[in-house]
Motif scaffolding. Structure first.
Motif, short mmCIF file in Angstrom:
data_model
loop_
_atom_site.label_atom_id
_atom_site.label_comp_id
_atom_site.label_asym_id
_atom_site.label_seq_id
_atom_site.Cartn_x
_atom_site.Cartn_y
_atom_site.Cartn_z
N PHE A 1 -11.00 1.55 -1.67
CA PHE A 1 -11.40 0.85 -0.45
C PHE A 1 -11.62 1.85 0.70
N ASP A 2 -12.34 1.41 1.72
CA ASP A 2 -12.64 2.26 2.87
C ASP A 2 -11.36 2.83 3.47
N GLY A 3 -11.34 4.13 3.69
CA GLY A 3 -10.19 4.78 4.31
C GLY A 3 -9.07 5.13 3.36
N SER A 4 -9.29 4.96 2.05
CA SER A 4 -8.22 5.20 1.08
C SER A 4 -8.14 6.65 0.61
N CYS A 5 -8.93 7.54 1.23
CA CYS A 5 -8.90 8.95 0.80
C CYS A 5 -8.94 9.88 2.01
N PRO A 6 -7.87 9.94 2.80
CA PRO A 6 -7.81 10.96 3.85
C PRO A 6 -7.79 12.35 3.22
N ILE A 7 -8.58 13.27 3.78
CA ILE A 7 -8.54 14.67 3.34
C ILE A 7 -8.58 15.58 4.57
N VAL B 1 -1.12 20.54 7.08
CA VAL B 1 -0.59 19.18 7.14
C VAL B 1 -1.73 18.22 7.50
N LEU B 2 -1.85 17.16 6.71
CA LEU B 2 -2.81 16.08 6.94
C LEU B 2 -2.03 14.89 7.48
N ARG B 3 -2.37 14.47 8.70
CA ARG B 3 -1.62 13.41 9.37
C ARG B 3 -2.54 12.22 9.61
N ASN B 4 -2.05 11.00 9.30
CA ASN B 4 -2.82 9.78 9.54
C ASN B 4 -1.91 8.65 9.96
N PRO B 5 -2.24 7.95 11.03
CA PRO B 5 -1.53 6.71 11.38
C PRO B 5 -1.98 5.58 10.48
N VAL B 6 -1.17 4.55 10.40
CA VAL B 6 -1.46 3.38 9.57
C VAL B 6 -1.59 2.15 10.48
N LEU B 7 -2.64 1.38 10.26
CA LEU B 7 -2.88 0.19 11.07
C LEU B 7 -3.19 -0.99 10.17
N VAL C 1 0.85 -1.19 0.00
CA VAL C 1 0.00 0.00 0.00
C VAL C 1 0.89 1.24 0.00
N SER C 2 0.53 2.22 -0.85
CA SER C 2 1.34 3.42 -1.02
C SER C 2 0.58 4.67 -0.60
N TYR C 3 1.33 5.69 -0.21
CA TYR C 3 0.82 7.04 0.03
C TYR C 3 0.97 7.84 -1.25
N GLU C 4 0.13 8.89 -1.42
CA GLU C 4 0.26 9.82 -2.54
C GLU C 4 -0.27 11.18 -2.08
N ALA C 5 0.61 12.11 -1.76
CA ALA C 5 0.21 13.44 -1.33
C ALA C 5 -0.31 14.24 -2.53
N GLU C 6 -1.45 14.93 -2.33
CA GLU C 6 -2.07 15.63 -3.45
C GLU C 6 -2.78 16.90 -3.00
N LEU C 7 -2.82 17.88 -3.88
CA LEU C 7 -3.73 19.00 -3.75
C LEU C 7 -5.12 18.51 -4.16
N ALA C 8 -6.13 18.85 -3.36
CA ALA C 8 -7.50 18.46 -3.67
C ALA C 8 -8.36 19.70 -3.87
N ILE C 9 -9.23 19.63 -4.88
CA ILE C 9 -10.14 20.71 -5.23
C ILE C 9 -11.53 20.36 -4.71
N PHE D 1 -9.73 24.60 -1.48
CA PHE D 1 -8.72 23.57 -1.69
C PHE D 1 -8.32 22.95 -0.35
N THR D 2 -7.97 21.67 -0.39
CA THR D 2 -7.51 20.99 0.81
C THR D 2 -6.40 20.02 0.42
N VAL D 3 -5.97 19.22 1.38
CA VAL D 3 -4.89 18.24 1.18
C VAL D 3 -5.51 16.86 1.14
N ALA D 4 -5.00 16.00 0.29
CA ALA D 4 -5.49 14.62 0.21
C ALA D 4 -4.33 13.65 0.15
N ASN D 5 -4.63 12.42 0.55
CA ASN D 5 -3.68 11.31 0.42
C ASN D 5 -4.39 10.22 -0.36
N ASP D 6 -4.00 10.03 -1.61
CA ASP D 6 -4.64 9.03 -2.47
C ASP D 6 -4.01 7.67 -2.19
#
Length: 261
Positions: free
Chosen positions: A165-171, A252-258, A112-120, A141-146
């Motif tokens: 999948f569930d949880g695959s789009c933190p914003i 900054v958008l911060r998320n732990p991984v489990l 599983v990979s992270y992808e930092a992105e600008l979100a519209i 605009f906000t921050v996203a992790n694809d």
């Protein structure tokens, strides 16, 4: 102006975020600012209050539209050509989570990979809008992790399972309206180590063009989100990692991984 969505244990509310880092306050407003004018209630809550939990600043009513390979260096690192037109995919609104919510790794993927992105974030009904008018339809605009199940992306003929999948789009952590996004830094860190460091000026297709192009395919509704692609430097995340995605002038958008055993 920064607009957050939060809870202190009751129904979600919206607020303006005021103050310098470390001393921010939530200035509570009435209603949903995408649909109603911003009107403070007079209530102010310290952002660092233990009862405050920031939520995803918007839950799209219909869709999240992703744009693949919109940075040439990322396309190259994945062994792909730069597309001649935006490469679109969809993430359901059930993929959206907020700041500090855990990214739970599915048991059917090992990479599983992270992808930092600008979100519209779209602010009004949008269909077939010209590029020169496209940003008039943007709320902010906000921050996203694809988040992407990379092994599944390679094995499946479509990207739905890998990216939806569930949880695959933190914003988050909040929305910034009226921002000039032509040349902002886009970065990610895993456990404090910088992994991505690009700029929106490196995008193949800019924000205005993307809104216009997507609106030719789908009718965009208020609250819909467009992910604009990620710069080079993507990599894997594993159980107990902490991922931070940052876009300059947003936050900054911060998320732990489990991974549940």
């Amino acid at each position: 102006m920064r607009i957050a969505r939060f809870t202190i244990g009751s129904d979600p509310r919206f607020a303006l975020v005021e103050g310098e880092p470390g001393s921010e306050e939530l200035v509570v407003i009435t209603g949903d600012p995408i649909y109603t004018p911003v009107q403070p209630t007079g209530e102010r809550i310290p952002l660092d209050d233990d009862a405050v939990r920031l939520l995803a600043p918007v839950i799209p009513r219909s869709k999240v539209v992703g744009v693949g390979r919109n940075y040439a260096d990322h396309a190259a690192e994945m062994g792909n050509e730069v597309p001649t037109q935006p490469l679109l995919f969809l993430k359901p609104n059930t993929s959206v989570i907020g700041p500090d919510d855990p990214v739970v790794l599915p048991d059917w993927t090992e990479e599983v990979s992270y992808e930092a992105e600008l979100a519209i974030v779209i602010g009004k009904l949008t269909k077939d809008v010209a590029p020169e008018r496209a940003l008039d339809h943007v709320f902010g605009f906000t921050v996203a992790n694809d988040i992407t199940a990379r092994d599944i992306q390679r094995s499946d003929s479509q990207w739905t399972r890998a990216k939806g999948f569930d949880g695959s789009c933190p914003i988050g952590p909040w929305i910034v309206p009226g921002l000039d996004v032509d040349d902002l830094a886009v970065r990610s860190r895993v456990n404090g180590e910088t992994r991505q460091d690009g700029r929106t000026s490196q995008m193949v297709f800019d924000a205005a063009f993307l809104v216009s192009y997507v609106s030719e395919v789908f009718t965009l509704l208020p609250g819909d989100v467009i992910l604009t692609g990620t710069p080079a430097g993507v990599g894997s995340i594993v159980d107990r990692d902490v991922v931070e995605c940052e876009v300059e002038e947003i936050g900054v958008l911060r998320n732990p991984v489990l991974r549940r055993r």
